[in-house]
Scaffold this active site. Structure first.
Site, PDB file in Angstrom:
ATOM      1  N   CYS A  54     -18.979  24.496   7.187  1.00  0.00           N
ATOM      2  CA  CYS A  54     -18.027  25.454   6.667  1.00  0.00           C
ATOM      3  C   CYS A  54     -18.492  26.846   7.632  1.00  0.00           C
ATOM      4  O   CYS A  54     -17.407  27.748   8.052  1.00  0.00           O
ATOM      5  CB  CYS A  54     -18.033  25.963   5.020  1.00  0.00           C
ATOM      6  SG  CYS A  54     -17.646  24.648   4.126  1.00  0.00           S
ATOM      7  N   ARG A 137     -11.524  20.125   1.865  1.00  0.00           N
ATOM      8  CA  ARG A 137     -11.107  20.987   2.821  1.00  0.00           C
ATOM      9  C   ARG A 137      -9.604  20.833   3.034  1.00  0.00           C
ATOM     10  O   ARG A 137      -8.883  19.871   3.621  1.00  0.00           O
ATOM     11  CB  ARG A 137     -11.726  20.659   4.441  1.00  0.00           C
ATOM     12  CG  ARG A 137     -13.441  20.929   4.271  1.00  0.00           C
ATOM     13  CD  ARG A 137     -13.921  20.678   5.977  1.00  0.00           C
ATOM     14  NE  ARG A 137     -15.371  20.412   5.709  1.00  0.00           N
ATOM     15  CZ  ARG A 137     -16.145  21.495   5.392  1.00  0.00           C
ATOM     16  NH1 ARG A 137     -15.734  22.610   5.607  1.00  0.00           N
ATOM     17  NH2 ARG A 137     -17.519  21.268   5.171  1.00  0.00           N
TER      18      ARG A 137
HETATM   19  C1  BEZ Z   1     -20.781  22.120   4.781  1.00  0.00           C
HETATM   20  O1  BEZ Z   1     -21.530  21.417   5.879  1.00  0.00           O
HETATM   21  O2  BEZ Z   1     -20.091  22.821   5.150  1.00  0.00           O
HETATM   22  C2  BEZ Z   1     -20.712  20.983   3.569  1.00  0.00           C
HETATM   23  C3  BEZ Z   1     -21.094  19.561   3.707  1.00  0.00           C
HETATM   24  C4  BEZ Z   1     -21.295  18.869   2.565  1.00  0.00           C
HETATM   25  C5  BEZ Z   1     -20.540  19.592   1.327  1.00  0.00           C
HETATM   26  C6  BEZ Z   1     -20.195  20.669   1.342  1.00  0.00           C
HETATM   27  C7  BEZ Z   1     -20.243  21.537   2.637  1.00  0.00           C
END
Ligand code: BEZ
Length: 230
Positions: A54, A137
């Site tokens: 993110c 997402r």
């Molecule tokens: C992330 O790295 O943004 C992420 C990865 C797994 C679950 C939620 C966020």
């Protein structure tokens, strides 16, 4: 068989009006669609603040915000973290994170603190089979008439391609403006597809008159033209 609680999942579909909402964001309270009349909106969710994928996404999207602004498009982010979490995360991004040559990146678009998941549920962003406690997402492309025009869903592990998001926006704007379609892997400036003729007579005319009209036909139903000014 696995059972998921899908009672709250509502997914606005392509062509439907996007659900209305009011929400608190990092830029104050927003009212959709009233505050966005006449503009394209990209409403996107991320699973959580202070997470690696993110963070790279936010830096990339924020660094392109002016490019979207130039396309008459506003960005709205969303997660189910609190307002204070959003503020702390965006400050960390600006003050500490350098990624792919991007640094000192300020996120100026609003990020919704959707702690009660009200907006997320309206847009089907919380998908139980993936997670009950964080959105996937999601990317909703919403046009100036507040209609949903395209949707992308990715899992948490997969960072989005923001050049593709920009390309999709430009492709839809081009299709609207010129009443054309865009072929596979189309990029701005490439030839576009002329809608297929609707009758046998029109098909014959299309093929016979193609050269005169500046249209290149591979067959009667597959014709291209340039939008470049000659
Ligand atoms: C992330 O790295 O943004 C992420 C990865 C797994 C679950 C939620 C966020």
């Amino acid at each position: 068989m696995e059972q998921y609680n899908c009672t709250k999942v509502h997914l606005p579909l392509i062509g439907e009006s996007a659900p209305e909402f009011e929400a608190d964001t990092t830029q104050g309270r927003i009212k959709f669609p009233d505050d966005y009349r006449g503009k394209w909106v990209i409403l996107f969710s991320h699973p959580a603040d202070f997470t690696p994928v993110c963070t790279t996404e936010f830096m990339t999207f924020a660094s392109m915000e002016k490019e979207f602004e130039a396309l008459n498009c506003k960005l709205i982010g969303l997660s189910i973290d609190s307002h204070y979490s959003h503020i702390a995360w965006l400050r960390t991004i600006k003050e500490k994170i350098e990624y792919k040559g991007m640094k000192n990146i300020e996120v100026n678009f609003p990020v919704i603190a959707d702690v009660k998941m009200e907006v997320a549920h309206k847009f089907g962003m919380v998908q139980s089979a993936a997670s009950d406690v964080s959105p996937v997402r999601a990317v909703f492309f919403i046009d100036p008439q507040a209609k949903v025009r395209a949707i992308i869903f990715y899992p948490a592990s997969l960072g989005r391609n923001f050049q593709e998001i920009k390309r999709a926006l430009i492709a839809m704007q081009t299709a609207d403006a010129y009443k054309v379609a865009t072929p596979a892997d189309w990029q701005p400036g490439d030839d576009v597809i002329v809608p297929p003729p609707g009758s046998c007579g029109a098909a014959k005319e299309r093929v016979e008159g193609a050269q005169r009209e500046g249209i290149k036909c591979l067959d009667w139903f597959l014709c291209f033209k340039s939008l470049k000014l000659k």
